[in-house]
Scaffold this motif. Structure first.
Motif, PDB file in Angstrom:
ATOM      1  N   GLY A 173      89.673  57.785   9.451  1.00  0.00           N
ATOM      2  CA  GLY A 173      88.473  56.986   9.242  1.00  0.00           C
ATOM      3  C   GLY A 173      87.529  57.687   8.280  1.00  0.00           C
ATOM      4  O   GLY A 173      87.724  58.856   7.924  1.00  0.00           O
ATOM      5  N   LEU A 174      86.494  56.940   7.850  1.00  0.00           N
ATOM      6  CA  LEU A 174      85.542  57.506   6.900  1.00  0.00           C
ATOM      7  C   LEU A 174      84.748  58.646   7.523  1.00  0.00           C
ATOM      8  O   LEU A 174      84.479  59.657   6.878  1.00  0.00           O
ATOM      9  N   THR A 175      84.388  58.472   8.789  1.00  0.00           N
ATOM     10  CA  THR A 175      83.616  59.514   9.460  1.00  0.00           C
ATOM     11  C   THR A 175      84.471  60.755   9.680  1.00  0.00           C
ATOM     12  O   THR A 175      84.010  61.883   9.496  1.00  0.00           O
ATOM     13  N   GLU A 176      85.709  60.537  10.061  1.00  0.00           N
ATOM     14  CA  GLU A 176      86.629  61.670  10.217  1.00  0.00           C
ATOM     15  C   GLU A 176      86.733  62.448   8.916  1.00  0.00           C
ATOM     16  O   GLU A 176      86.732  63.679   8.909  1.00  0.00           O
ATOM     17  N   ILE A 184      83.088  52.265  15.539  1.00  0.00           N
ATOM     18  CA  ILE A 184      83.864  52.441  14.318  1.00  0.00           C
ATOM     19  C   ILE A 184      85.284  52.848  14.721  1.00  0.00           C
ATOM     20  O   ILE A 184      85.519  53.235  15.867  1.00  0.00           O
ATOM     21  N   PRO A 185      86.221  52.718  13.809  1.00  0.00           N
ATOM     22  CA  PRO A 185      87.612  53.021  14.175  1.00  0.00           C
ATOM     23  C   PRO A 185      87.790  54.433  14.733  1.00  0.00           C
ATOM     24  O   PRO A 185      88.670  54.659  15.560  1.00  0.00           O
ATOM     25  N   GLU A 186      86.951  55.377  14.284  1.00  0.00           N
ATOM     26  CA  GLU A 186      87.073  56.737  14.799  1.00  0.00           C
ATOM     27  C   GLU A 186      86.862  56.776  16.315  1.00  0.00           C
ATOM     28  O   GLU A 186      87.504  57.570  17.008  1.00  0.00           O
ATOM     29  N   ARG A 232      90.038  55.744  17.739  1.00  0.00           N
ATOM     30  CA  ARG A 232      91.044  56.794  17.590  1.00  0.00           C
ATOM     31  C   ARG A 232      90.763  57.957  18.541  1.00  0.00           C
ATOM     32  O   ARG A 232      91.694  58.601  19.035  1.00  0.00           O
ATOM     33  N   VAL A 252      93.697  52.732   9.015  1.00  0.00           N
ATOM     34  CA  VAL A 252      92.353  52.429   9.518  1.00  0.00           C
ATOM     35  C   VAL A 252      91.804  51.255   8.712  1.00  0.00           C
ATOM     36  O   VAL A 252      91.952  51.230   7.491  1.00  0.00           O
ATOM     37  N   PRO A 253      91.209  50.263   9.363  1.00  0.00           N
ATOM     38  CA  PRO A 253      90.687  49.124   8.585  1.00  0.00           C
ATOM     39  C   PRO A 253      89.545  49.576   7.681  1.00  0.00           C
ATOM     40  O   PRO A 253      88.608  50.209   8.144  1.00  0.00           O
ATOM     41  N   LEU A 254      89.684  49.270   6.399  1.00  0.00           N
ATOM     42  CA  LEU A 254      88.660  49.673   5.442  1.00  0.00           C
ATOM     43  C   LEU A 254      88.193  48.509   4.585  1.00  0.00           C
ATOM     44  O   LEU A 254      87.169  48.588   3.923  1.00  0.00           O
TER      45      LEU A 254
END
Lengths: 635, 313
Positions: A585-588, B270-272, B275, B310-312
């Motif tokens: 992910g973007l945050t990761e 968010i996807p994180e 995850r 991951v959906p972006l």
């Protein structure tokens, strides 16, 4: 399981065949023999995975051929040696080693060979060869990349099919693009290679002089002369007038160049518009249905006899539109003496016969009727074989053989007419034509060349008369070309016709015409718009609706895409080791690279994207700024 | 965007980690997540790694009432739920509530209890009420069960069946602390007494407010929802798995992801978050095929997640 080597080999053979086939008939004998042998040998060698000619031998042989044929190259003889070199090199490569490099060499050779064929003949078949070649080479190149990385690669049928599909997609799209580009790309007024490619002069068929008795057998070829787009007409109207021959010297009918009076005086008749697409040859005469009127589309002189002449020998294919007046009479601008001239030494038998005919009556009509009657009762027959070939062929035709083809009929008829005080002249052209209902045109071929007579009647004008129709077997002989072409023949000819119309004669002029026509059509459209029909309004609204919906869809689906892509590119450059989305992910990503700017990007982008709303203008600005910062920080 | 009680709760976690639960931040966060999402926690680890300390510290810091059950094979359901005792003076039965009537219940070595007792406990966990002799008693709210089991011990245990595992929102281990911290812990000795003396950092109301907010306000967008769905569908189709994550599992992942988002200070998932939470929430719900029984469920799930983008956009 598919071993990629096998399809690759077959594609190689196909490509070689496609390259060589169009030029095969023009090759010298050694190449003609070498090619099939090399192909068979190559297939056999590939089966056993051997090489017939080792690399060094191949190079040596290539060098020898190169020197041998290179010696012959000159400005006037360029294509032949080049084609032969290409063909022999292909043959050597077929027998030689077949690594990726060698195959690529042979593809190039085949492509050149096909290109060389365009210098010999550029017709619709070239396009089909080219398209097949493009597809074969594209697929082959894709397979080659696999084979190069692993010689023994085997793929499952499904994988193989997928590769082939993708490989076919590329040339498919390229061809579509080519179609689009063909219309708009700039092109020259004259074909670039045209100086190498003069139109063939035809040896049989129409000629600019009529000399009966020079050949004993008339060979017939079905070579096309021109195609004429018009409606289907009755056979008796299909006299394609070309040249008028008024001067008789011995047995030889020639053209009198200067005829006073500039434009022909045409009376009556039914106007028919014809568009003619001639095959390229070195003749300067244009053909049109009898009697030809106004011509447009090309600059040509039209004299008082109705003969159309080009100012110079055509260098490229062209077409012209002409209005013909079927059944019209042509007025004679000068005194009739001009068409009563006869040579001096005429055989006594002919003079004798003419005297009898002249005695038949005082008026032109009566004498003409007597002449026609003589031809009918004498039972001449129409023949292409075993022709009179003496010093006086007309005499022999009239009194001994009584068989001949149109030139004998026409010249003896015209001679007798002149001797009986009827002004007459010969007209050369074509008679008939095969109507192609697929393309809506007449195909006129060289074997339909014909000569007939025009007779001048006082006060009336020139009247067409075809003495060949008086032959006893006229019905069979003259109608013989009516034996309809088969569907396949008509199809290929129609394809050739459209190829010529759409591709060969499509040049800068036609581009401009198309452009202006589009402009005119648009202007013509405007008044109509004032009272729009419901359907038009609906169509416009529907179109707008589609644009809005697609725009909205694109915005909702992909609006943030460019920014994200730009961002990811930046990050990838700045932090080469980082694992990039969508693998995380973007945050990761931000945590991994430990960069507060990345965290900010993730917050803003995710804050919009994962809450199902669009980025606001400020957010986009902020994102752009972050990207700029990341970029500038690199330097 | 300000999240109600967020600062307070994160501060509590920080203090707990700093003062009492060094090196157990992951386990603590998960415990907090379970509490905020309204689920229960199963700690799978060997004894002596601080499972009980964790539960005690949590209850102490949150100001929650605390009950504890040590499971043995002769433990009866009434030992957990409570029972009625005859009061001779009043000449009537009086209900004596069991340890389950606490906000936080620590069930030690749950796999030592008999299936009968286990199911009584798990049923109460799910229903959040207990019916004894015809009377239904509601359990307090919030209600968090922290169960522990020793994965190494096999003799004399009754492993929880997969269907029962489903009742736990989160399963996790505690793990050994990092060497430096572990040495510090050894030097300081047991801190049970200090924990007993600690003051509550949060009130019951704080927790309930936060929970309500998480349940009602934290946004789960369409893309993240799609992502969750894609992942759970992928577990159902996986060749090594007999059965994947159920719909209830999907709900659990969403709830846990919401709580995780809250703890990270975000009002949206968010996807994180997904995850992060799918392994503790999802792994124990998977049933591998017989031939792949030895495989780690977490590893299988991890590979499934890693294979999905991951959906972006």
């Amino acid at each position: 399981m598919v071993n990629l080597r096998t399809p690759l080999n077959w594609l190689h053979y196909v490509i070689c065949l496609l390259g060589v086939a169009p030029v095969y008939s023009a090759l010298a004998l050694p190449a003609q023999i070498a090619l099939p042998l090399a192909l068979l040998g190559g297939i056999g060698a590939d089966r056993q995975q051997r090489t017939v000619i080792p690399d060094r031998g191949a190079t040596l042989a290539s060098l020898i051929f190169f020197i041998f044929y290179g010696w012959q190259v000159s400005f006037v003889n360029l294509i032949d040696p080049v084609m032969n070199i290409l063909a022999l090199l292909i043959a050597i490569r077929l027998l030689g080693a077949k690594s990726g490099r060698h195959l690529l060499q042979n593809y190039t050779l085949a492509l050149f060979s096909l290109a060389a064929s365009a210098l010999l003949k550029l017709d619709a078949s070239f396009l089909s060869y080219l398209i097949l070649m493009v597809f074969a080479i594209a697929v082959s190149l894709v397979l080659l990349t696999y084979v190069e990385s692993d010689e023994k690669m085997r793929l499952s049928a499904a994988e193989f099919r997928k590769i082939i599909t993708v490989a076919l997609l590329m040339p498919g799209i390229a061809l579509l693009l080519m179609l689009a580009f063909f219309v708009i790309l700039p092109r020259t007024q004259y074909p670039l290679w045209n100086f190498l490619n003069p139109g063939g002069t035809s040896k049989v068929g129409f000629s600019e002089e009529v000399r009966p008795g020079t050949v004993s057998n008339l060979a017939e070829t079905k070579t096309p002369v021109f195609r004429a787009k018009t409606m289907e007409l009755p056979k008796e109207d299909l006299y394609w007038r070309g040249i008028v021959l008024s001067q008789l010297e011995g047995n030889n009918w020639k053209r009198l160049p200067e005829v006073p009076g500039t434009t022909p005086d045409i009376r009556g008749g039914r106007a028919v518009a014809v568009t003619v697409y001639p095959e390229l040859n070195e003749r300067r005469y244009l053909f049109a249905l009898d009697v030809p009127g106004q011509i447009s589309g090309i600059r040509a002189a039209r004299d008082a006899e109705g003969v159309l002449t080009l100012h110079r020998t055509p260098r490229k294919r062209f077409f012209y539109e002409i209005v013909s007046h079927l059944g019209a009479t042509l007025k004679a601008p000068v005194r009739a003496d001009r068409w009563l001239q006869v040579p001096e030494n005429i055989s006594p038998r002919i003079v004798n016969l003419a005297q009898q005919l002249r005695a038949a009556g005082a008026t032109d009509d009566q004498r003409f009727a007597a002449l026609v009657n003589y031809f009918r009762t004498a039972k001449f027959s129409y023949s292409h074989r075993d022709l009179p070939r003496s010093s006086d062929p007309v005499d022999e035709f009239l009194f001994e053989r009584k068989a001949g083809y149109c030139e004998f009929f026409a010249s003896s008829f015209a001679l007798l007419a002149r001797l009986s005080d009827i002004p007459a002249r010969l007209v050369g052209g074509y008679y008939g034509g095969d109507y192609n209902d697929l393309g809506g045109y007449y195909l006129v071929s060289e074997d339909q060349a014909h000569v007939w007579v025009e007779v001048l009647f006082e006060g009336e004008g020139w009247r067409r008369f075809d003495p060949s129709t008086l032959a006893v077997n006229a019905a069979e002989e003259l109608q013989r070309s009516d034996a309809a072409l088969s569907l396949a023949q008509r199809l290929t000819d129609a394809a050739d016709y459209f190829w010529q119309r759409a591709v060969i004669v499509y040049d800068f002029d036609r581009q401009m015409t198309l452009l202006f026509a589009t402009g005119r059509n648009l202007r013509a459209l405007r008044p109509q718009l004032k009272k729009p029909a419901t359907t038009t309004v609906l169509m416009v609204l529907g179109g707008l609706g589609m644009i809005v919906v697609s725009g909205y869809w694109r915005r909702t689906r992909h609006r943030a895409h460019p920014l994200l892509r730009a961002y990811l590119r930046c990050v990838a450059r700045r932090y080469p080791a980082a694992v990039l989305p969508p693998r995380c992910g973007l945050t990761e990503l931000a945590e991994a690279v430990n960069d507060p700017r990345c965290q900010r990007f993730a917050d803003i982008y995710g804050g919009a994207f994962y809450r199902d709303r669009l980025l606001t203008r400020e957010e986009r600005e902020a994102l752009r700024e972050i990207i700029d910062q990341l970029k500038s920080a690199q330097h | 965007m300000s999240l109600p009680r967020h600062a307070l709760i994160t501060k509590t976690i920080d203090i707990l980690v700093a003062d009492f639960l060094q090196g157990k931040i992951e386990a603590l966060r998960l415990a907090m997540t379970a509490l905020l999402a309204g689920g229960h926690l199963l700690l799978e680890d060997i004894p002596g790694l601080g499972k009980t300390t964790l539960a005690l510290a949590l209850s102490g810091a949150l100001g929650l009432s605390f009950g504890r059950v040590q499971c043995t094979s002769d433990l009866l359901p009434s030992d957990i739920t409570g029972l009625s005792i005859f009061d001779r003076e009043k000449n009537a039965f009086k209900f004596m509530p069991g340890p389950i009537f606490n906000n936080l219940l620590l069930v030690d070595e749950i796999n030592r209890a008999t299936p009968k007792t286990q199911s009584a406990l798990l049923e109460a966990m799910e229903e959040r009420r207990v019916t004894i002799e015809g009377t239904t008693h509601n359990l307090p709210d919030p209600f968090l069960v922290i169960a522990t089991q020793n994965p190494l011990e096999q003799v004399g245990t009754y492993p929880l069946p997969e269907s029962q595992m489903d009742r736990f929102l989160i399963t996790t281990g505690v793990g050994y602390p990092p060497p430096a911290i572990e040495k510090e812990i050894i030097r300081a000795g047991s801190i049970r007494e200090e924990i007993r003396a600690m003051h509550a950092l949060l009130t019951l109301d704080d927790i309930l407010t936060a929970r309500r907010f998480i349940h009602e306000e934290i946004q789960l967008g369409d893309r993240v929802l799609d992502y969750i769905h894609t992942l759970i569908v992928a577990t159902r189709d996986h060749e090594m798995l007999l059965s994947g994550i159920s719909t209830r599992g999907g709900i659990a992942i969403a709830d846990a992801a919401r709580a995780a988002a809250y703890l990270r200070g975000r009002a949206y998932v968010i996807p994180e978050d997904v995850r992060e939470m799918i392994l503790p929430v999802g792994a124990h719900r998977l049933i591998p095929r017989a031939e792949h029984e030895t495989l780690g469920k977490r590893e299988v799930l991890q590979s499934i997640v890693a294979a999905r983008p991951v959906p972006l956009a």
